[in-house]
Design an enzyme around this catalytic site. Sequence first.
Site, PDB file in Angstrom:
ATOM      1  N   HIS A  16      -4.798 -27.937 -35.081  1.00 48.20           N
ATOM      2  CA  HIS A  16      -4.733 -26.913 -36.115  1.00 48.20           C
ATOM      3  C   HIS A  16      -6.129 -26.591 -36.624  1.00 48.20           C
ATOM      4  CE1 HIS A  16      -4.337 -29.707 -39.941  1.00 48.20           C
ATOM      5  NE2 HIS A  16      -5.391 -29.999 -39.213  1.00 48.20           N
ATOM      6  N   CYS A  35     -12.311 -29.281 -41.302  1.00 47.06           N
ATOM      7  CA  CYS A  35     -10.962 -28.828 -40.942  1.00 47.06           C
ATOM      8  C   CYS A  35     -10.926 -27.338 -40.630  1.00 47.06           C
ATOM      9  CB  CYS A  35      -9.981 -29.157 -42.060  1.00 47.06           C
ATOM     10  SG  CYS A  35      -9.722 -30.928 -42.241  1.00 47.06           S
ATOM     11  N   HIS A  41      -8.962 -28.723 -34.149  1.00 46.82           N
ATOM     12  CA  HIS A  41      -9.033 -30.178 -33.986  1.00 46.82           C
ATOM     13  C   HIS A  41      -7.603 -30.696 -34.014  1.00 46.82           C
ATOM     14  CE1 HIS A  41      -8.808 -29.708 -38.368  1.00 46.82           C
ATOM     15  NE2 HIS A  41      -8.169 -30.859 -38.352  1.00 46.82           N
ATOM     16  N   HIS A  43      -4.478 -33.888 -34.489  1.00 46.93           N
ATOM     17  CA  HIS A  43      -4.017 -35.074 -35.222  1.00 46.93           C
ATOM     18  C   HIS A  43      -2.861 -35.706 -34.463  1.00 46.93           C
ATOM     19  CE1 HIS A  43      -6.294 -34.414 -38.919  1.00 46.93           C
ATOM     20  NE2 HIS A  43      -5.997 -33.124 -38.816  1.00 46.93           N
ATOM     21  N   ASP A  81       4.987 -30.411 -30.628  1.00 50.34           N
ATOM     22  CA  ASP A  81       4.191 -31.380 -29.864  1.00 50.34           C
ATOM     23  C   ASP A  81       3.284 -30.694 -28.850  1.00 50.34           C
ATOM     24  OD1 ASP A  81       3.390 -34.017 -29.177  1.00 50.34           O
ATOM     25  OD2 ASP A  81       4.707 -33.954 -27.424  1.00 50.34           O
ATOM     26  N   HIS A  82       2.007 -31.087 -28.876  1.00 50.59           N
ATOM     27  CA  HIS A  82       0.985 -30.532 -27.984  1.00 50.59           C
ATOM     28  C   HIS A  82       0.840 -29.021 -28.138  1.00 50.59           C
ATOM     29  CE1 HIS A  82       1.052 -34.531 -26.292  1.00 50.59           C
ATOM     30  NE2 HIS A  82      -0.064 -34.252 -25.657  1.00 50.59           N
ATOM     31  N   GLU A 126      -0.652 -37.410 -41.615  1.00 50.21           N
ATOM     32  CA  GLU A 126      -1.634 -36.675 -40.811  1.00 50.21           C
ATOM     33  C   GLU A 126      -2.659 -37.650 -40.223  1.00 50.21           C
ATOM     34  OE1 GLU A 126      -3.116 -32.377 -41.492  1.00 50.21           O
ATOM     35  OE2 GLU A 126      -4.538 -33.690 -42.517  1.00 50.21           O
TER      36      GLU A 126
END
Length: 138
Positions: A16, A35, A41, A43, A81-82, A126
């Site tokens: 995100h 961020c 980047h 998480h 996811d991903h 997170e």
Amino acid sequence: MNNVTVSRKAHFNAAHRLYRKDWDDAQNNAVFDKCSNPYYHGHNYELIVSVTGKIDTETGYVMDMKVLKDLIKEHVEEPFDHKNLNEQVAEFASLNPTAENMAVVIWEKLRPHITSAHALSVTLYETPRNFVQFSGPN
Ligand code: NI
């Protein structure tokens, strides 16, 4: 009769970027720092979904955990996811994908699939040290 809380853990990885389109780079950097990196980047998100209610006298369950597992898989893990949350998940097209907003979105996605007799709470990590919780509108 007693209220009991049952919880299921889940996991997803996602990328995100935190920023506002209506702010310039300097303001985004000042507020969101690393961020707001325009290259995104990632998480390793850890999710805990908790359901509270009475124990069913026939089954001894509050809720079948297999059903809860499958709901999380369908409504959270598969869509998130991903993924690049900003670019690939419709809910974040114009909503900053902070952990706070993600917890609310996850709660809203799951709530219609869990009986209204049960309370629902979502906890999203997170990082191992930063986590948020949402238990529905006040
Ligand atoms: Ni981040």
